[in-house]
Design a protein around this motif. Structure first.
Motif, PDB file in Angstrom:
ATOM      1  N   ASP A  79      -3.511  15.635   2.013  1.00 47.05           N
ATOM      2  CA  ASP A  79      -4.606  15.238   1.428  1.00 47.05           C
ATOM      3  C   ASP A  79      -4.868  14.475   0.445  1.00 47.05           C
ATOM      4  OD1 ASP A  79      -7.242  16.513   0.892  1.00 47.05           O
ATOM      5  OD2 ASP A  79      -6.285  17.097  -1.200  1.00 47.05           O
ATOM      6  N   ASN A  80      -3.908  14.161  -0.530  1.00 52.78           N
ATOM      7  CA  ASN A  80      -3.733  13.413  -1.636  1.00 52.78           C
ATOM      8  C   ASN A  80      -2.473  13.165  -2.131  1.00 52.78           C
ATOM      9  OD1 ASN A  80      -4.236  12.480  -4.630  1.00 52.78           O
ATOM     10  ND2 ASN A  80      -6.180  12.363  -3.701  1.00 52.78           N
ATOM     11  N   ALA A  81      -2.019  11.825  -2.529  1.00 49.66           N
ATOM     12  CA  ALA A  81      -0.759  11.521  -3.126  1.00 49.66           C
ATOM     13  C   ALA A  81      -1.241  10.762  -4.430  1.00 49.66           C
ATOM     14  CB  ALA A  81       0.184  10.765  -2.177  1.00 49.66           C
ATOM     15  N   GLY A  82      -2.313  11.024  -5.047  1.00 51.06           N
ATOM     16  CA  GLY A  82      -2.313  10.358  -6.157  1.00 51.06           C
ATOM     17  C   GLY A  82      -3.507   9.048  -5.970  1.00 51.06           C
ATOM     18  N   ASN A 104      -8.979  -4.118  -6.932  1.00 52.82           N
ATOM     19  CA  ASN A 104      -9.651  -5.312  -8.267  1.00 52.82           C
ATOM     20  C   ASN A 104     -11.115  -5.370  -7.995  1.00 52.82           C
ATOM     21  OD1 ASN A 104      -9.466  -6.759  -5.567  1.00 52.82           O
ATOM     22  ND2 ASN A 104      -9.725  -8.507  -6.885  1.00 52.82           N
ATOM     23  N   THR A 105     -11.586  -4.212  -7.188  1.00 55.51           N
ATOM     24  CA  THR A 105     -13.338  -4.503  -7.301  1.00 55.51           C
ATOM     25  C   THR A 105     -13.689  -3.104  -7.477  1.00 55.51           C
ATOM     26  OG1 THR A 105     -12.932  -4.002  -4.904  1.00 55.51           O
ATOM     27  CG2 THR A 105     -13.463  -6.258  -5.297  1.00 55.51           C
ATOM     28  N   ALA A 106     -13.000  -2.513  -8.651  1.00 53.47           N
ATOM     29  CA  ALA A 106     -13.551  -1.489  -9.105  1.00 53.47           C
ATOM     30  C   ALA A 106     -13.027  -0.090  -8.756  1.00 53.47           C
ATOM     31  CB  ALA A 106     -15.173  -1.438  -9.274  1.00 53.47           C
ATOM     32  N   GLU A 107     -13.042   0.114  -7.688  1.00 55.13           N
ATOM     33  CA  GLU A 107     -12.685   1.391  -7.057  1.00 55.13           C
ATOM     34  C   GLU A 107     -11.347   2.028  -7.110  1.00 55.13           C
ATOM     35  OE1 GLU A 107     -14.780   2.365  -2.873  1.00 55.13           O
ATOM     36  OE2 GLU A 107     -14.383   0.292  -3.007  1.00 55.13           O
ATOM     37  N   VAL A 108     -11.449   3.303  -7.414  1.00 59.13           N
ATOM     38  CA  VAL A 108     -10.089   4.072  -7.483  1.00 59.13           C
ATOM     39  C   VAL A 108      -9.940   4.876  -6.424  1.00 59.13           C
ATOM     40  CG1 VAL A 108      -8.472   5.760  -8.834  1.00 59.13           C
ATOM     41  CG2 VAL A 108      -9.808   4.025 -10.139  1.00 59.13           C
ATOM     42  N   ILE A 109      -8.989   4.540  -5.457  1.00 56.55           N
ATOM     43  CA  ILE A 109      -8.833   4.997  -4.128  1.00 56.55           C
ATOM     44  C   ILE A 109      -8.011   6.215  -4.111  1.00 56.55           C
ATOM     45  CG2 ILE A 109      -8.493   4.542  -1.681  1.00 56.55           C
ATOM     46  CD1 ILE A 109     -10.881   3.311  -2.835  1.00 56.55           C
ATOM     47  N   PRO A 110      -8.291   7.314  -3.471  1.00 56.29           N
ATOM     48  CA  PRO A 110      -7.135   8.468  -3.163  1.00 56.29           C
ATOM     49  C   PRO A 110      -6.128   7.815  -2.013  1.00 56.29           C
ATOM     50  CG  PRO A 110      -9.215   9.318  -2.688  1.00 56.29           C
ATOM     51  CD  PRO A 110      -9.487   7.894  -2.969  1.00 56.29           C
ATOM     52  N   LEU A 111      -4.951   8.063  -2.218  1.00 53.04           N
ATOM     53  CA  LEU A 111      -3.887   7.880  -1.446  1.00 53.04           C
ATOM     54  C   LEU A 111      -3.482   8.862  -0.383  1.00 53.04           C
ATOM     55  CD1 LEU A 111      -1.519   6.206  -4.349  1.00 53.04           C
ATOM     56  CD2 LEU A 111      -2.438   4.875  -2.354  1.00 53.04           C
ATOM     57  N   GLY A 112      -3.130   8.462   0.752  1.00 58.49           N
ATOM     58  CA  GLY A 112      -2.498   9.284   1.771  1.00 58.49           C
ATOM     59  C   GLY A 112      -3.686  10.265   2.376  1.00 58.49           C
ATOM     60  N   TYR A 113      -4.747  10.264   2.375  1.00 61.77           N
ATOM     61  CA  TYR A 113      -5.526  11.166   2.969  1.00 61.77           C
ATOM     62  C   TYR A 113      -5.444  11.129   4.604  1.00 61.77           C
ATOM     63  CZ  TYR A 113      -9.301  13.865   4.872  1.00 61.77           C
ATOM     64  OH  TYR A 113     -10.252  14.770   5.501  1.00 61.77           O
TER      65      TYR A 113
END
Length: 347
Positions: free
Chosen positions: A133-136, A141-150
């Motif tokens: 589901d999520n690993a942090g 560099n274009t603004a988005e913070v993305i969930p890892l691992g989904y």
């Protein structure tokens, strides 16, 4: 070392009871639960009082209205956690999770081993435990913070690594860090507050890691699915712009500006060519509000942030971010060419 654990309940009593049952089966028992009911309807409050009202391991906090995720957690952090000198770490845990008996022991071991200020748990799909589901978080560099691992195989995420923050559905934070840099920004309501906090901490030089041994089974946005609508999706995009322009140092902003302009121009063109009116409307609305109605709020937050804090060097910060192009090409193929549903469209 006593660990406070914050859990919010909002019309999710069955999930909360299951979560609490798994907590009380932990091998590490030196913890206290701060359980807040966020203005639930029905009989949630009565059940919580009956089950936990006399339990000394639990501080039961009952609110008459729904404060959302951000303000609900901030309420507890401000009143109970930050003023307590005995608390060195705090854990936030969604009520729609369950945890194996060794979860808390693994977290406490990890924070000592890695000397981290934030720890992201290994969040696994509750219903399909071979899938992540999520690993942090990571940051483009274009603004988005993305969930890892989904949706990845759980076997792909067996190694600890540094990241750009933790999903607050199952996260550990150092209390001294929160005293220094602040808690969740009350600009947010439910969504992206943890991304902004992780981004803020990394920009100021704090360490965030992913710990694969701290496993959490997550039912995937049981609360968010209740409020998913146009306004929620618009707010998420506004949150992305707000966080970036509030926190990104000027040198990094200028370095990344060509990528930023190119990306969002292409998003608008793609939404027109491939007839994606909902996404086009959300993006245009978010851009308009960011430039006009939200601008003063962003500038005020930015001035306040940089007047009180010194970020790491531009070089170090750029190394923490991922260049957007390859990631967005893969996303374009997946969601536009193959027409798979985005995370938000699944609800």
């Amino acid at each position: 070392m006593k660990i406070p654990i914050i859990i919010l309940n909002w019309n999710g009593i069955e999930d909360t009871l299951e979560c609490m049952k798994s907590l009380f089966a932990q091998t590490y028992t030196d913890f206290k639960v701060y359980l807040l009911d966020n203005g639930s309807e029905g009989n949630d409050v009565e059940i919580l009082k009956e089950k936990y009202g006399q339990d000394k391991r639990i501080e039961l906090i009952l609110e008459s209205k729904n404060h959302g995720f951000t303000l609900g957690n901030n309420l507890i952090l401000e009143k109970y956690i930050l003023p307590n000198p005995d608390y060195h770490y705090v854990i936030l845990l969604n009520n729609d999770t369950t945890v194996p008996p060794d979860w808390l022991a693994e977290l406490t071991n990890s924070v000592q081993t890695h000397q981290a200020d934030m720890i992201a748990c290994k969040m696994v799909n509750y219903y399909n435990r071979q899938r992540m589901d999520n690993a942090g978080h990571k940051m483009l560099n274009t603004a988005e913070v993305i969930p890892l691992g989904y949706a990845d195989s759980v076997d792909e995420w067996d190694t600890p690594h540094e990241n750009m923050g933790a999903c607050a559905g199952a996260a550990l934070y150092a209390v001294p860090m929160l005293r220094e840099i602040g808690i969740f920004d009350d600009y947010f309501n439910t969504g992206y507050e943890d991304a902004e906090l992780g981004m803020r901490a990394n920009i100021l030089g704090y360490k965030s890691i992913y710990e694969p041994s701290a496993i959490v089974y997550h039912k995937e946005s049981q609360s968010v699915s209740k409020i998913m609508n146009y306004e929620y999706l618009l707010k998420i995009q506004l949150n992305i712009f707000y966080s970036y322009f509030k926190l990104m140092p000027t040198a990094s902003l200028l370095l990344n500006l060509p990528s930023l302009l190119f990306k969002y121009l292409m998003i608008l063109i793609i939404d027109v060519i491939f007839i994606r009116p909902k996404f086009l409307k959300i993006m245009l609305h978010a851009m308009y509000r960011t430039l006009f109605t939200e601008r003063k709020k962003i500038l005020t937050a930015r001035r306040q942030f940089f007047s009180n804090h010194q970020p790491i060097s531009t070089f170090k910060l750029q190394k923490k971010m991922e260049f957007f192009l390859w990631f967005d090409i893969k996303r374009f193929v997946k969601y536009v060419i193959l027409r798979r549903k985005t995370e938000f469209e699944r609800y």
